[in-house]
Enzyme design. Structure first.
Site, PDB file in Angstrom:
ATOM      1  N   TRP A  56      54.035  66.034  34.025  1.00 51.34           N
ATOM      2  CA  TRP A  56      53.136  66.286  32.897  1.00 51.34           C
ATOM      3  C   TRP A  56      52.430  67.624  33.068  1.00 51.34           C
ATOM      4  CZ3 TRP A  56      50.813  64.008  28.507  1.00 51.34           C
ATOM      5  CH2 TRP A  56      49.568  64.522  28.144  1.00 51.34           C
ATOM      6  N   ASN A  58      49.302  70.100  30.940  1.00 50.99           N
ATOM      7  CA  ASN A  58      48.470  70.364  29.780  1.00 50.99           C
ATOM      8  C   ASN A  58      47.833  71.745  29.904  1.00 50.99           C
ATOM      9  OD1 ASN A  58      47.092  68.027  31.480  1.00 50.99           O
ATOM     10  ND2 ASN A  58      45.348  69.067  30.549  1.00 50.99           N
ATOM     11  N   ASP A  59      46.533  71.872  29.942  1.00 48.82           N
ATOM     12  CA  ASP A  59      45.862  73.160  29.736  1.00 48.82           C
ATOM     13  C   ASP A  59      46.340  74.271  30.665  1.00 48.82           C
ATOM     14  OD1 ASP A  59      44.407  71.264  28.387  1.00 48.82           O
ATOM     15  OD2 ASP A  59      42.505  71.681  29.380  1.00 48.82           O
ATOM     16  N   TRP A  83      49.352  61.918  31.591  1.00 51.54           N
ATOM     17  CA  TRP A  83      48.145  62.471  32.217  1.00 51.54           C
ATOM     18  C   TRP A  83      47.680  61.553  33.337  1.00 51.54           C
ATOM     19  CZ3 TRP A  83      43.263  61.277  33.559  1.00 51.54           C
ATOM     20  CH2 TRP A  83      42.352  62.317  33.746  1.00 51.54           C
ATOM     21  N   PHE A 116      39.921  69.708  37.294  1.00 51.54           N
ATOM     22  CA  PHE A 116      40.178  69.890  35.882  1.00 51.54           C
ATOM     23  C   PHE A 116      40.309  71.383  35.569  1.00 51.54           C
ATOM     24  CE2 PHE A 116      38.487  65.686  33.844  1.00 51.54           C
ATOM     25  CZ  PHE A 116      39.363  64.962  34.621  1.00 51.54           C
ATOM     26  N   SER A 117      40.373  71.688  34.265  1.00 47.84           N
ATOM     27  CA  SER A 117      40.676  73.053  33.838  1.00 47.84           C
ATOM     28  C   SER A 117      39.642  74.059  34.316  1.00 47.84           C
ATOM     29  CB  SER A 117      40.753  73.110  32.310  1.00 47.84           C
ATOM     30  OG  SER A 117      41.893  72.443  31.852  1.00 47.84           O
ATOM     31  N   GLU A 226      35.111  72.090  24.573  1.00 45.80           N
ATOM     32  CA  GLU A 226      36.096  72.273  25.654  1.00 45.80           C
ATOM     33  C   GLU A 226      36.667  73.695  25.716  1.00 45.80           C
ATOM     34  OE1 GLU A 226      38.138  68.346  27.114  1.00 45.80           O
ATOM     35  OE2 GLU A 226      39.173  69.124  25.359  1.00 45.80           O
TER      36      GLU A 226
END
Length: 801
Positions: A56, A58-59, A83, A116-117, A226
């Site tokens: 997976w 994402n950002d 996720w 996290f991001s 975000e």
């Protein structure tokens, strides 16, 4: 990615409960590379859009250009298709287009906090003081409800936690997604981080050194949720009219001014820069710009969550260069695919001054991945709609239509008014993606489409309905694949691209895994005549494996190999030139070094001082560098041309006792879950012994002395718990408290005279340890690692005093 968004992702993806859970890693086997082999040609796998090799994504995170490469970090679960337990994935590119998967950058269990991001920068002027070598340090920022800092001095291969990962900014409310930039006008760093202090908004901090941060201001707005980004852009290309842009995860943005502490929007109502679906898991979300590119472009990539296959979920948008132009409602962002995409273009066809009505100018063209451009003159058009049907089939069906509707003034359902009576569009079609640009980049729409790549489904139809429209110009260009041009896991300075000649060669966690029934070769493109070539070879099931040099494209040349029969062998097709009897152990790394000078060929084994083979042969005078495997599987790593390596004391071949020991130009690397030793056959009684040690990640590294063949003896260790320790099996002889940081190199010196043992750190005038112990009076010199990845270099032994 927000914790608050996990529930929405569950609803979106429906399969989270059945997905395998991600897992945390351990320091000794970091960095992780658990990806299965792929050709990147699966159905719906983008051929010029980056997607994670497996797992997976994402950002986008920490986008930087460092040490001659572009780095794309991203939110990642490498262990499943949903996720879960965020890691930072990592890919590199020489040109923003050809991306290569690299091992995990930030890993739970190795790096502290919630990963996290966040953003990243290159500290080119070492404002942080974190630089330890010749490479520019990469510094990245992550965590939630505060900010932690991680840094790399090896071009992103490994990252260390600054201050053991403790938050350098504490934010007492929900927060995440720090993005950092260099404020050139005020010569300091600026951070924007989303927080929910009083609803949605971005907190702004400043710092002189990336480590000490001061709260400056807050920009609050209901739309600013975000992944904020803040960057300057010149208006209409004028360097003397710089504006600042503040964006959110949904690609909403405002334009304004920034005085170094406070952002002020010219207009509070945001615009949207991309018209794809703007939610977590949509087709354009969490975009981030690269930090401080050398050519001063502002280049952006975003997450597309709608693309998935059997082994991956999610992809990144095309990198787009951003501009800012004057518009009727204030300055407006433009997005334009980067010019580097030209490197994959081929087979272009063009048309001019045509009327589109009943026929199809694109009749007969079959394509899977391609670009179409068109400009229509709508001033005298009678067609109600016109555009393209993509991936059409003989029955008239198509996978996607891109339609301009004259009545509503929309392209693909989004507002687009003609400019000077013209409508232009640019479509980039990939296997799982469609990017639509129009009106000089003012219109941008990113989509995920499951295009059918079957030959029968590769048609293109240019159409008009309800009348005709004049086509000023159009073009069709095939776009090739960007995959497979560089190496993911084998570290090498040999020029590529590499290719296999016999057997199969795949990326593995510790290098390149070769498997062959007979001889298999893996060959670079670089060639030389006289050189030093070295690398590490680990026999698995193979009978033999080694270094190949002065070879042709098929592998015919010289090979120096280790053979489980107990031999080091120099050979070429049809002849064994020389052999040397020596124990060869499967599962451990044997370091081979070859030096060629004319017809003379010398081979060294396991960092010994003298060659184990010194022979002559004139069959090959120059050729390629590579690796060989014979009858089974073996892994090769650190395939480098040049004399750099492990600078150490004179000795015969060294021997490991536990762990994995390899050699790169930086020195001797160890990877071990427990105590491990690397021992020379040189012994001493009274002496001084010193060298440079680094705990790259983990607990401890040390100098071992007066040891037996198992490693039992004395060891002086630097330990990241904050001590220097002198110990032997069963006893800590002496301990001195002192800070020891991961990634930093420390010079350790030991002097042993009789029962007295003294230890110095970083060339201090006085020893940090002065102790006595009489257990061991003489023995071998070596290196120790404990529950860590370590680096040792520049070992010297001299007479005591």
């Amino acid at each position: 990615m927000a914790r608050a968004l996990v529930a929405s992702l569950v609803a979106l993806l429906l399969t989270l409960s059945s997905a395998p859970l991600a897992r945390a890693g351990t320091t000794w086997d970091y960095p992780e590379f658990g990806y299965q082999p792929t050709t990147y040609h699966e159905p719906q796998r983008g051929q010029f859009h980056f997607s994670s090799r497996t797992g997976w994504m994402n950002d986008p995170n920490g986008l930087v250009h460092a040490n001659g490469e572009y780095h794309f970090f991203y939110q990642h679960n490498p262990h499943g298709l949903e996720w879960d337990t965020m890691h930072w994935g990592h890919a590199t590119s020489p040109d923003l287009v050809h991306w290569t998967q690299k091992p995990i950058a930030l890993e739970p269990g190795v790096h502290a906090g919630t990963l996290f991001s966040g953003g990243g920068v290159v500290d080119r002027h070492n404002t942080s003081g974190l630089k330890t070598g010749a490479l520019e340090p990469i510094v990245v920022f992550s965590n939630t409800d505060g900010v932690s800092i991680f840094y790399s001095n090896d071009n992103g291969r490994t990252f260390q936690s600054y201050d053991k990962g403790r938050k350098q900014i504490e934010i007492p409310v929900e927060s995440r997604d720090p993005k950092v930039l260099w404020d050139a006008a005020r010569k300091r760093w600026v951070m924007v981080v989303w927080s929910q202090r009083d609803g949605n908004g971005a907190d702004i901090y400043t710092s002189p050194n990336l480590l000490d941060w001061t709260f400056a201001s807050r920009y609050a707005a209901p739309w600013l949720f975000e992944c904020p980004d803040l960057f300057p852009l010149p208006l209409d290309g004028r360097a003397d009219d710089q504006r600042w842009v503040l964006t959110s995860a949904s690609s909403d943005y405002v334009v304004g001014s920034f005085d170094g502490t406070t952002f002020r929007a010219d207009r509070p109502e945001p615009k949207r820069m991309d018209l794809g679906t703007a939610f977590a898991g949509g087709t354009f979300y969490a975009a981030m710009t690269f930090s401080d590119l050398p050519d001063k472009r502002v280049v952006q990539m975003a997450w597309q969550g709608g693309n998935r296959g059997s082994t991956w979920t999610g992809n990144a948008t095309l990198p787009a260069a951003l501009g800012l132009v004057t518009g009727p409602n204030g300055p407006q962002i433009t997005r334009t695919p980067v010019a580097e995409l030209d490197s994959i273009r081929a087979d272009t066809r063009t048309w001019r001054n045509q009327v589109v009505g009943g026929g199809n100018l694109f009749q007969g063209i079959k394509a899977d991945t391609y670009e179409v451009t068109a400009q229509f003159d709508v001033r005298d058009a009678t067609a109600e709609q016109f555009g393209f049907h993509l991936h059409t089939r003989p029955d008239g069906s198509a996978d996607r239509a891109v339609v301009y509707d004259r009545k509503t003034g929309t392209l693909d359902g989004k507002a687009l008014q003609p400019r000077d009576g013209k409508v232009s569009m640019r479509l980039l079609v990939d296997r799982g993606q469609l990017a639509i640009f129009a009106d000089g980049g003012r219109f941008s729409l990113s989509d995920n489409v499951n295009f059918d790549s079957a030959a029968v489904s590769q048609g293109i139809r240019l159409f008009a309905t309800g009348g005709e429209v004049r086509l000023d110009s159009a073009s069709f260009t095939r776009l090739g694949t960007t995959w497979g041009t560089a190496e993911s896991t084998v570290d090498s300075n040999v020029a590529g691209p590499w290719h296999a000649s016999g057997g199969s060669w795949t990326d593995a966690a510790r290098g390149k895994l070769g498997q062959a029934q007979n001889d298999g070769f893996y060959l670079g493109a670089g060639t030389e005549r006289d050189s030093v070539y070295q690398g590490d070879v680990v026999l698995g099931t193979a009978q033999a494996a080694g270094l190949t040099f002065r070879a042709n494209a098929d592998g015919a040349g010289y090979t120096a190999s280790v053979d489980r029969a107990g031999l080091v062998k120099l050979w070429r097709p049809g002849r064994d030139i020389a052999t040397h009897a020596v124990p060869v152990t499967a599962g451990r790394a044997h370091h081979l070094k070859v030096q060629t000078t004319g017809s003379r060929i010398r081979v060294w084994l396991d960092n010994g001082s003298a060659p184990v083979i010194d022979a002559t042969d004139t069959a090959y005078s120059s050729g390629r560098f590579g690796a060989n495997v014979f009858r089974g599987a073996a892994t090769v790593q650190n395939l480098n041309v040049g004399s750099g390596g492990f600078a150490t004391i004179s000795s015969g071949p060294w021997a490991p006792r536990g762990g994995m020991w390899t050699v790169s130009p930086r020195g001797l690397h160890a990877s071990t879950a427990a105590d491990a030793f690397y021992l020379s056959d040189r012994t001493g009684t009274d002496f001084a012994f010193e060298g440079d040690l680094s705990v790259v990640n983990g607990v401890g590294a040390g100098l071992t002395f007066r040891a037996d063949a198992s490693g039992s003896g004395y060891t002086a260790t630097i330990d990241t718990s904050g001590v220097v320790k002198l110990w032997r099996p069963g006893k800590d002889i002496a301990v001195r408290a002192t800070p020891i940081a991961e990634g930093r190199s420390y010079h350790v010196k030991v002097e042993a005279v009789g029962s007295r043992i003294r230890v110095w750190l970083d060339r201090s005038a006085a020893p940090v340890i002065d102790a006595t112990d009489s257990t061991y009076s003489s023995g071998r010199f070596g290196v120790n690692a404990y529950a860590a990845n370590t680096l040792a270099q520049n070992l010297i032994s001299t007479s005591a005093g």
